[in-house]
Motif scaffolding. Structure first.
Motif, PDB file in Angstrom:
ATOM      1  N   GLU A 267       0.672  -9.026  -7.245  1.00 52.62           N
ATOM      2  CA  GLU A 267       0.473  -9.063  -5.792  1.00 52.62           C
ATOM      3  C   GLU A 267       0.928 -10.405  -5.213  1.00 52.62           C
ATOM      4  N   ARG A 268       0.661 -11.477  -5.936  1.00 49.63           N
ATOM      5  CA  ARG A 268       1.088 -12.804  -5.460  1.00 49.63           C
ATOM      6  C   ARG A 268       2.611 -12.870  -5.343  1.00 49.63           C
ATOM      7  N   ILE A 269       3.318 -12.368  -6.367  1.00 49.37           N
ATOM      8  CA  ILE A 269       4.787 -12.384  -6.348  1.00 49.37           C
ATOM      9  C   ILE A 269       5.315 -11.556  -5.180  1.00 49.37           C
ATOM     10  N   LEU A 270       4.788 -10.346  -5.011  1.00 54.21           N
ATOM     11  CA  LEU A 270       5.282  -9.457  -3.971  1.00 54.21           C
ATOM     12  C   LEU A 270       4.967  -9.998  -2.580  1.00 54.21           C
ATOM     13  N   THR A 271       3.823 -10.650  -2.431  1.00 57.18           N
ATOM     14  CA  THR A 271       3.474 -11.264  -1.150  1.00 57.18           C
ATOM     15  C   THR A 271       4.413 -12.419  -0.839  1.00 57.18           C
ATOM     16  N   GLU A 272       4.686 -13.255  -1.835  1.00 56.37           N
ATOM     17  CA  GLU A 272       5.605 -14.383  -1.643  1.00 56.37           C
ATOM     18  C   GLU A 272       7.014 -13.913  -1.286  1.00 56.37           C
ATOM     19  N   GLU A 273       7.394 -12.744  -1.808  1.00 52.36           N
ATOM     20  CA  GLU A 273       8.743 -12.208  -1.550  1.00 52.36           C
ATOM     21  C   GLU A 273       8.786 -11.290  -0.333  1.00 52.36           C
ATOM     22  N   ASN A 274       7.649 -11.180   0.371  1.00 49.87           N
ATOM     23  CA  ASN A 274       7.561 -10.309   1.551  1.00 49.87           C
ATOM     24  C   ASN A 274       7.982  -8.879   1.233  1.00 49.87           C
ATOM     25  N   SER A 275       7.598  -8.400   0.069  1.00 47.27           N
ATOM     26  CA  SER A 275       7.924  -7.044  -0.364  1.00 47.27           C
ATOM     27  C   SER A 275       6.682  -6.173  -0.245  1.00 47.27           C
ATOM     28  N   THR A 276       6.793  -5.055   0.453  1.00 46.46           N
ATOM     29  CA  THR A 276       5.635  -4.187   0.651  1.00 46.46           C
ATOM     30  C   THR A 276       5.235  -3.511  -0.663  1.00 46.46           C
ATOM     31  N   TYR A 277       3.940  -3.288  -0.828  1.00 45.52           N
ATOM     32  CA  TYR A 277       3.413  -2.683  -2.051  1.00 45.52           C
ATOM     33  C   TYR A 277       2.055  -2.069  -1.745  1.00 45.52           C
ATOM     34  N   GLU A 278       1.546  -1.328  -2.709  1.00 45.10           N
ATOM     35  CA  GLU A 278       0.211  -0.736  -2.581  1.00 45.10           C
ATOM     36  C   GLU A 278      -0.347  -0.497  -3.976  1.00 45.10           C
ATOM     37  N   ILE A 279      -1.635  -0.754  -4.146  1.00 42.04           N
ATOM     38  CA  ILE A 279      -2.331  -0.442  -5.392  1.00 42.04           C
ATOM     39  C   ILE A 279      -3.006   0.912  -5.199  1.00 42.04           C
ATOM     40  N   PRO A 280      -2.511   1.968  -5.833  1.00 43.20           N
ATOM     41  CA  PRO A 280      -3.132   3.286  -5.630  1.00 43.20           C
ATOM     42  C   PRO A 280      -4.503   3.343  -6.291  1.00 43.20           C
ATOM     43  N   PRO A 281      -5.419   4.118  -5.739  1.00 38.62           N
ATOM     44  CA  PRO A 281      -6.761   4.205  -6.325  1.00 38.62           C
ATOM     45  C   PRO A 281      -6.741   4.861  -7.695  1.00 38.62           C
ATOM     46  N   VAL A 282      -7.604   4.337  -8.582  1.00 41.13           N
ATOM     47  CA  VAL A 282      -7.731   4.898  -9.926  1.00 41.13           C
ATOM     48  C   VAL A 282      -8.579   6.157  -9.900  1.00 41.13           C
ATOM     49  N   ALA A 283      -9.620   6.132  -9.083  1.00 39.71           N
ATOM     50  CA  ALA A 283     -10.597   7.224  -9.086  1.00 39.71           C
ATOM     51  C   ALA A 283     -10.012   8.501  -8.515  1.00 39.71           C
ATOM     52  N   GLN A 284     -10.524   9.623  -9.031  1.00 35.87           N
ATOM     53  CA  GLN A 284     -10.134  10.923  -8.489  1.00 35.87           C
ATOM     54  C   GLN A 284     -10.664  11.061  -7.071  1.00 35.87           C
ATOM     55  N   SER A 285      -9.831  11.636  -6.201  1.00 38.75           N
ATOM     56  CA  SER A 285     -10.239  11.791  -4.807  1.00 38.75           C
ATOM     57  C   SER A 285     -11.100  13.023  -4.595  1.00 38.75           C
ATOM     58  N   SER A 286     -11.167  13.895  -5.620  1.00 38.07           N
ATOM     59  CA  SER A 286     -11.947  15.121  -5.492  1.00 38.07           C
ATOM     60  C   SER A 286     -12.589  15.469  -6.828  1.00 38.07           C
ATOM     61  N   GLU A 287     -13.885  15.668  -6.815  1.00 40.82           N
ATOM     62  CA  GLU A 287     -14.590  16.090  -8.027  1.00 40.82           C
ATOM     63  C   GLU A 287     -14.300  17.559  -8.336  1.00 40.82           C
ATOM     64  N   GLU A 288     -13.736  18.259  -7.359  1.00 42.57           N
ATOM     65  CA  GLU A 288     -13.407  19.669  -7.578  1.00 42.57           C
ATOM     66  C   GLU A 288     -12.089  19.811  -8.328  1.00 42.57           C
ATOM     67  N   THR A 289     -11.051  19.115  -7.832  1.00 45.60           N
ATOM     68  CA  THR A 289      -9.731  19.213  -8.483  1.00 45.60           C
ATOM     69  C   THR A 289      -9.532  18.144  -9.546  1.00 45.60           C
ATOM     70  N   LEU A 290     -10.341  17.072  -9.474  1.00 48.70           N
ATOM     71  CA  LEU A 290     -10.243  15.946 -10.415  1.00 48.70           C
ATOM     72  C   LEU A 290      -8.822  15.376 -10.452  1.00 48.70           C
ATOM     73  N   THR A 291      -8.246  15.223  -9.267  1.00 50.98           N
ATOM     74  CA  THR A 291      -6.924  14.616  -9.153  1.00 50.98           C
ATOM     75  C   THR A 291      -7.014  13.351  -8.307  1.00 50.98           C
ATOM     76  N   ALA A 292      -6.181  12.372  -8.641  1.00 51.56           N
ATOM     77  CA  ALA A 292      -6.072  11.145  -7.865  1.00 51.56           C
ATOM     78  C   ALA A 292      -4.838  11.231  -6.977  1.00 51.56           C
ATOM     79  N   PRO A 293      -4.761  10.400  -5.929  1.00 48.91           N
ATOM     80  CA  PRO A 293      -3.586  10.441  -5.047  1.00 48.91           C
ATOM     81  C   PRO A 293      -2.275  10.155  -5.785  1.00 48.91           C
TER      82      PRO A 293
END
Length: 409
Positions: A267-293
């Motif tokens: 994150e520090r490197i990407l911030t210094e380089e002004n490069s957009t990024y995102e940390i996707p969530p680890v947890a499943q978004s639904s206990e029904e489908t048990l899938t993460a984004p």
């Protein structure tokens, strides 16, 4: 290293690079054109399409351009790409930077599909197209005669925009906002620096596995160019004899701490380089489908880190399943390796299946088309692990199917 739009005044320097290939089958032209003829070609190309040069210390060391693929009007939303690099500067990633900028500009023009023709064998060019996400369409056999022999040409294809209803002809390059072109060129000029900084970072963690992948299968595909995946190994490799749930949970927690530290560096490197990024969530978004984004496991498969075992988790050659996965969604160009498309587990190995106390594993040998439900009854697995929440405020780490795996021991 600097990328910019070519001008007619560049024709002499560009022609010097092209001259390095005139006596090879890489180009099917027999005779080197005169400079004025070559300048006219550049003029004709730049009236519609982008033509880029790459400079190193003020000297042009590579160039790439797009041109019409077929003449009939209905073909106008396609473009064919060409790239030539000074032979003293090959294998430095310049072709990928030029292609990356070229494709982004073509998207703004309304181009939907790009093609590349490669006289084969040509390992460097074939690798470039594969790394840029092109698919091999097919091969024209014995289609050109040069240097005393017949040559095959492989054709590569990449879709760069959705095939929605077309409302207008493609925009000529001079109709694309200059500031947007400048932003694309600047970003692609810097991408190599970002990639090299990331690689240097992982040299400080030689035990960590990592790779890059495009994400056409993900909901994030329109926002990011791809993903960086990495796998942190456990500090101790448990087997069935040494296993306890508490030990495994502690090892997972330690690996998670290291993941967080590495992610912080990224994150520090990407911030210094002004490069957009995102940390996707680890947890499943639904206990029904048990899938993460974003599927970390499928990302790891596509980045060449490992494959899916009969236990439904990622298996790596070096550590087996004893790793903690992490992902960062990124917006800079990177080399891509082919995905791992089939399991490397022995067909007759059922150690994880036998170890599962709840009999949720089905013994299915994975390949890249296999669905999760064919491998594991994930609802029953989650149900059994969730019983632990009442007494420990977390799911049971379980892990019998992991520690039973002989890979990595």
């Amino acid at each position: 290293m600097k990328i910019r739009l070519a001008t007619i005044a560049d024709s002499r320097e560009i022609l010097k690079i092209y001259a390095q290939y005139i006596d090879t089958p890489i180009t099917f032209e027999y005779t080197l054109p005169e400079e004025n003829e070559f300048a006219e070609r550049i003029r004709n190309t730049t009236s519609i399409y982008p033509y880029l040069v790459c400079e190193e210390k003020g000297e042009i060391v590579g160039y790439a351009y797009a041109h019409r693929h077929k003449e009939r009007e209905a073909y106008q939303w396609n473009a064919e790409l060409s790239v030539y690099i000074d032979q003293a500067y090959t294998a430095k990633g310049l072709g990928k930077k030029l292609y990356g900028a070229l494709i982004e500009i073509l998207k703004l023009q309304g181009v939907k599909t790009v093609y590349g023709g490669v006289t084969v064998p040509n390992e460097k060019s074939e690798r470039l197209h594969t790394a840029m996400g092109f698919s091999l369409l097919g091969v024209y056999r014995n289609t050109g005669y040069k240097c005393g022999k017949w040559h095959d040409v492989a054709w590569f294809e990449k879709a760069i925009a959705p095939y929605d209803q077309v409302s207008q002809a493609i925009l000529p390059i001079n109709k694309v906002p200059k500031e947007k072109i400048a932003a694309i060129i600047q970003r692609n000029s810097k991408d190599g620096d970002i990639y090299n900084r990331i690689v240097s970072l992982f040299q400080n963690y030689p035990e960590v596995l990592y790779g890059f992948t495009e994400i056409p299968y993900s909901d994030y595909r329109t926002k990011y160019k791809g993903a960086l995946l990495f796998a942190v190994p456990h500090t101790e490799f448990l087997d069935l004899e040494t296993y306890s749930e508490e030990k495994l949970e502690n090892l997972i927690a330690k690996a998670r701490q290291k993941v967080n530290a590495i992610q912080g560096d990224i994150e520090r490197i990407l911030t210094e380089e002004n490069s957009t990024y995102e940390i996707p969530p680890v947890a499943q978004s639904s206990e029904e489908t048990l899938t993460a984004p974003f599927s970390f496991k499928f990302g790891a498969v596509n980045s060449g880190i490992g494959w899916i075992g009969k236990n439904g988790v990622l298996i790596t050659e070096k550590y087996g399943p004893r790793v903690r996965l992490a992902a960062v969604l990124i917006n800079f160009d990177f080399p891509i390796v082919p995905p791992i498309k089939s399991s490397k587990c022995p067909e007759d190995c059922m150690e994880c299946v036998k170890a599962c106390p709840h009999k949720v594993l089905k013994g299915k040998q994975w390949d890249i088309e296999t669905k999760r439900s064919e491998i594991i009854d994930y609802q029953l697995c989650n149900q059994k692990r969730s019983l632990y929440i009442k007494t420990h405020d977390r799911k049971h780490a379980c892990g019998f199917c992991m520690v039973a795996c002989p890979y990595g021991l």
